[in-house]
Design a protein around this motif. Structure first.
Motif, PDB file in Angstrom:
ATOM      1  N   GLN A 171       2.734   8.956  -1.909  1.00  0.00           N
ATOM      2  CA  GLN A 171       2.506   7.878  -2.875  1.00  0.00           C
ATOM      3  C   GLN A 171       3.567   6.779  -2.789  1.00  0.00           C
ATOM      4  N   TRP A 225      -6.010   6.011   4.583  1.00  0.00           N
ATOM      5  CA  TRP A 225      -7.347   6.245   3.996  1.00  0.00           C
ATOM      6  C   TRP A 225      -8.206   4.989   4.043  1.00  0.00           C
ATOM      7  N   ASP A 226      -7.601   3.810   3.832  1.00  0.00           N
ATOM      8  CA  ASP A 226      -8.379   2.570   3.867  1.00  0.00           C
ATOM      9  C   ASP A 226      -8.958   2.290   5.251  1.00  0.00           C
ATOM     10  N   GLU A 260      -9.556  13.239   1.205  1.00  0.00           N
ATOM     11  CA  GLU A 260      -8.128  13.101   0.865  1.00  0.00           C
ATOM     12  C   GLU A 260      -7.301  14.261   1.427  1.00  0.00           C
ATOM     13  N   PRO A 315     -11.970   5.648   5.874  1.00  0.00           N
ATOM     14  CA  PRO A 315     -12.492   5.985   4.539  1.00  0.00           C
ATOM     15  C   PRO A 315     -13.421   7.200   4.527  1.00  0.00           C
ATOM     16  N   LYS A 358       0.834  -1.205   0.000  1.00  0.00           N
ATOM     17  CA  LYS A 358       0.000   0.000   0.000  1.00  0.00           C
ATOM     18  C   LYS A 358       0.869   1.255   0.000  1.00  0.00           C
ATOM     19  N   THR A 359       0.294   2.347  -0.504  1.00  0.00           N
ATOM     20  CA  THR A 359       0.973   3.632  -0.386  1.00  0.00           C
ATOM     21  C   THR A 359       0.718   4.191   1.014  1.00  0.00           C
ATOM     22  N   LEU A 381      -2.871   5.476   1.191  1.00  0.00           N
ATOM     23  CA  LEU A 381      -3.917   4.454   1.332  1.00  0.00           C
ATOM     24  C   LEU A 381      -3.826   3.718   2.671  1.00  0.00           C
ATOM     25  N   GLU A 382      -2.647   3.668   3.253  1.00  0.00           N
ATOM     26  CA  GLU A 382      -2.487   3.016   4.554  1.00  0.00           C
ATOM     27  C   GLU A 382      -3.397   3.671   5.593  1.00  0.00           C
TER      28      GLU A 382
END
Length: 643
Positions: free
Chosen positions: A442, A416-417, A424, A420, A409-410, A413-414
């Protein structure tokens, strides 16, 4: 005697400056720390000094007879020999000399030599000469030295026949350090030597380096270690190096005072610059004042304006908050045993945790500190006993192995996932507070450095808003600046903290209780790390005084009076050192002020004013030298008391 001079060293990679005109000097028996942020160039400078890396310009000067020993970060020993045989390779010259002595002894016992007076005298003379050299070189004690160093590095007689290649990575690193210490170079260069060392081994290394006969140059993030060992600090910052007299705490004090002085000077310069720029903008177009404006513009262009003391180095900025408080009783452990199937590591652990406690778990490597944290977090089942959890307890767990991070994962995303519902921009703002900016967000987790992974894990911990933090080695991989930010965030945290750390400076700042784990019990100490050490010493002395062997009370050799006098003398010396360290920055600041005045045009043109200021400057520099010499003498006296 000077053992190393670094003069005007400059180094760049792909056109980017890493070090610029760096100067550094080390004298015999100096203990020097090199500090700075991750990526500042500390390891690069060590490699240049050790001859492992080239440099663009400047010079490295060392006397020809100086032996240099360099142990780089993460260096592990690779060998097909056993631990004992590998350590003996350092003393191969002595082993050969010993074989030669045995051969000469055989010759002297031979009747053909024994009965020949001249031949016997010749062999005996050779034997006496070789034996004297053998003794002076430590031939009769090198095996004892090996045992002593190995014991200090936590290798015991039952380990000696183990092959080096069968050891773990951490053990190989410790063995490489042991071998370097045994070789006793004139200049010992160590890059992060405290990695993989538990507190007991750290204490051994500190005492060894304090009494080391040569000079020592160290890069380390262990501030407690630096406070105990070093006498000079060189800070690597913005491609340059600045020198400070004293240990790490003294360096922090001096740096804070210098920052205050530089900030005032910078503000004054910026005011002057703003006035000049305003004059130029208002008067350049006017015919009557254009020459004056052009003159002011030349002053602006030619003046070497100082950079902002804050520079372009960014610090992380974060804090820990909670959603809701826990109850007063957070945890109760009753006769807990921890470990893995068929392998109980530690047992008989009982203690309670209350709201807003800051509890440090300490003990030797392998005693089960991290295992206990995982058991509390229900990642492992207890091997025995019972854990009771309080009401409204919300845990936030920091794993030193970063197992909760997903490699593919970026960084974006680490977070944000897991959250959620955040947009952003807010996720990026959080990452920015942990020094992830622009394209950094990223980067995939697998490509991040140890420090970056640690900061990402801390970002996730912050977003949890848990009221009870369980931290396993949270300062690992963090540079000194990030450690300071983390400590301040934890000091302001309104909840409860249970943590494992080998960072004694960190423990001192955070802990209000210390629990020492052993294989069969847990002992509570109400205080910080220094208090824990004091109480441990008192308990050991009391146990020794009350020891009974075969119905006879064992009494200590009557050295108490000597010990008390030595401790009294040590306290006096430390007070004198503190007084000197408080004077040094003031004198340095006064020298800086006068040197700045001498550069001012109105002063420079006044011969009498220059003469008076130069006289004051000479007196201050003499005072500076006297203070430094007196400081070094006191430091040597302290070292003598320690030995």
């Amino acid at each position: 005697m000077i053992v190393l001079q670094v003069n005007q060293i400059t180094k760049s990679f792909n056109g980017e400056d890493i070090l610029t005109n760096v100067k550094l000097e080390i004298q015999d028996r100096d203990r020097v720390a090199l500090v700075g942020r991750n990526g500042a160039g500390k390891s690069t400078l060590l490699k240049i000094i050790a001859g492992e890396m080239s440099y663009d310009s400047g010079e490295i000067i060392m006397p020809k007879n100086i032996r240099l020993g360099y142990l780089e970060q993460h260096a592990g020993l690779e060998s097909k020999l056993t631990i004992w045989d590998e350590m003996k390779t350092i003393f191969s010259h002595l082993i050969n000399s010993e074989k030669e002595l045995r051969s000469l002894e055989s010759q002297m016992a031979d009747p053909s030599v024994y009965e020949d007076t001249e031949a016997y005298a010749r062999v005996a003379a050779t034997y006496d000469e070789l034996q004297l050299a053998f003794n002076e070189a430590g031939g009769y004690r090198f095996e004892s030295d090996i045992r002593s160093i190995l014991h200090g590095m936590q290798f015991f007689p039952e380990d000696y026949e183990k092959p080096v290649q069968a050891l773990s990575g951490g053990q190989k690193t410790r063995l490489a350090l042991a071998k370097m210490l045994l070789s006793k170079p004139d200049l010992l260069i160590l890059d992060e030597p405290t990695n993989h060392l538990d507190i007991q081994t750290l204490s051994f290394l500190e005492n060894y380096l304090k009494n080391y006969n040569g000079a020592v140059l160290i890069v380390s993030h262990d501030r407690y270690f630096l406070d105990q060992v070093v006498t000079f600090v060189y800070e690597v910052s913005r491609h340059n190096v600045a020198r400070f007299v004293g240990n790490y705490s003294s360096y922090l004090t001096q740096k804070a005072k210098n920052y205050e002085l530089d900030s005032k000077k910078y503000e004054k310069q910026q005011e002057e610059k703003a006035k000049l720029e305003e004059f130029v903008s208002k008067n350049l177009a006017r015919a009557s004042t254009t020459k004056m404006a052009q003159s002011r513009r030349k002053v602006i262009e030619k003046t070497d304006w100082m950079d902002s003391p804050d520079g372009d180095e960014k610090s992380a900025s974060f804090g820990f908050t909670i959603d809701r408080p826990s109850g007063n009783d957070v945890l109760r452990l009753e006769e807990i045993a921890v470990g893995y199937p068929n392998n109980t590591v530690s047992s008989n652990i009982s203690f309670s945790v209350y709201k807003q406690d800051r509890i440090a778990l300490v003990g030797p490597n392998g005693v089960g500190k991290s295992t206990l944290l995982k058991t509390i977090m229900k990642q492992l089942e207890a091997a025995g006993g019972k854990i009771q959890y309080g009401t409204n307890v919300q845990f936030g767990y920091y794993d030193q192995e970063q197992a909760a991070l997903t490699g593919n994962k970026t960084a974006l995303l680490e977070l944000w996932d897991e959250w959620p519902l955040m947009n952003e921009r807010d996720i990026r703002n959080v990452l920015g507070r942990f020094l992830f900016t622009g394209d950094d967000v990223q980067k995939t987790v697998s490509t991040l450095s140890g420090g970056e992974k640690a900061r990402l894990a801390l970002a996730k911990l912050m977003l949890l808003k848990a009221n009870t933090l369980v931290l396993d080695e949270p300062t690992n991989h963090l540079d000194l600046d990030s450690k300071e930010v983390l400590e301040n965030a934890l000091l302001d945290f309104p909840g409860t903290i249970i943590f494992v750390s080998h960072d004694r400076y960190f423990i001192n700042r955070i802990a209000t209780k210390v629990i020492e784990l052993a294989s069969d019990d847990a002992t509570l100490f109400l205080g910080d790390y220094d208090y824990y050490l004091e109480k441990k010493e008192e308990m050991e002395e009391l146990a020794l005084e009350n020891a009974v062997v075969e119905n006879t009370v064992v009494t200590k050799v009557n050295t108490s009076t000597i010990d008390k006098e030595a401790k009294k003398k040590e306290r006096q010396l430390r007070r004198q050192l503190e007084e000197l360290e408080s004077q040094m920055p003031t004198v340095d600041a006064e020298i800086t002020i006068i040197e700045e005045k001498l550069c001012e045009p109105e002063i420079f043109q006044d011969h009498e004013a220059v003469q008076q200021l130069q006289m004051e400057l000479d007196q201050l520099k003499e005072k500076q030298d006297n203070l430094s010499n007196e400081w070094l003498e006191l430091q040597e006296q302290l070292e003598e008391i320690a030995t």
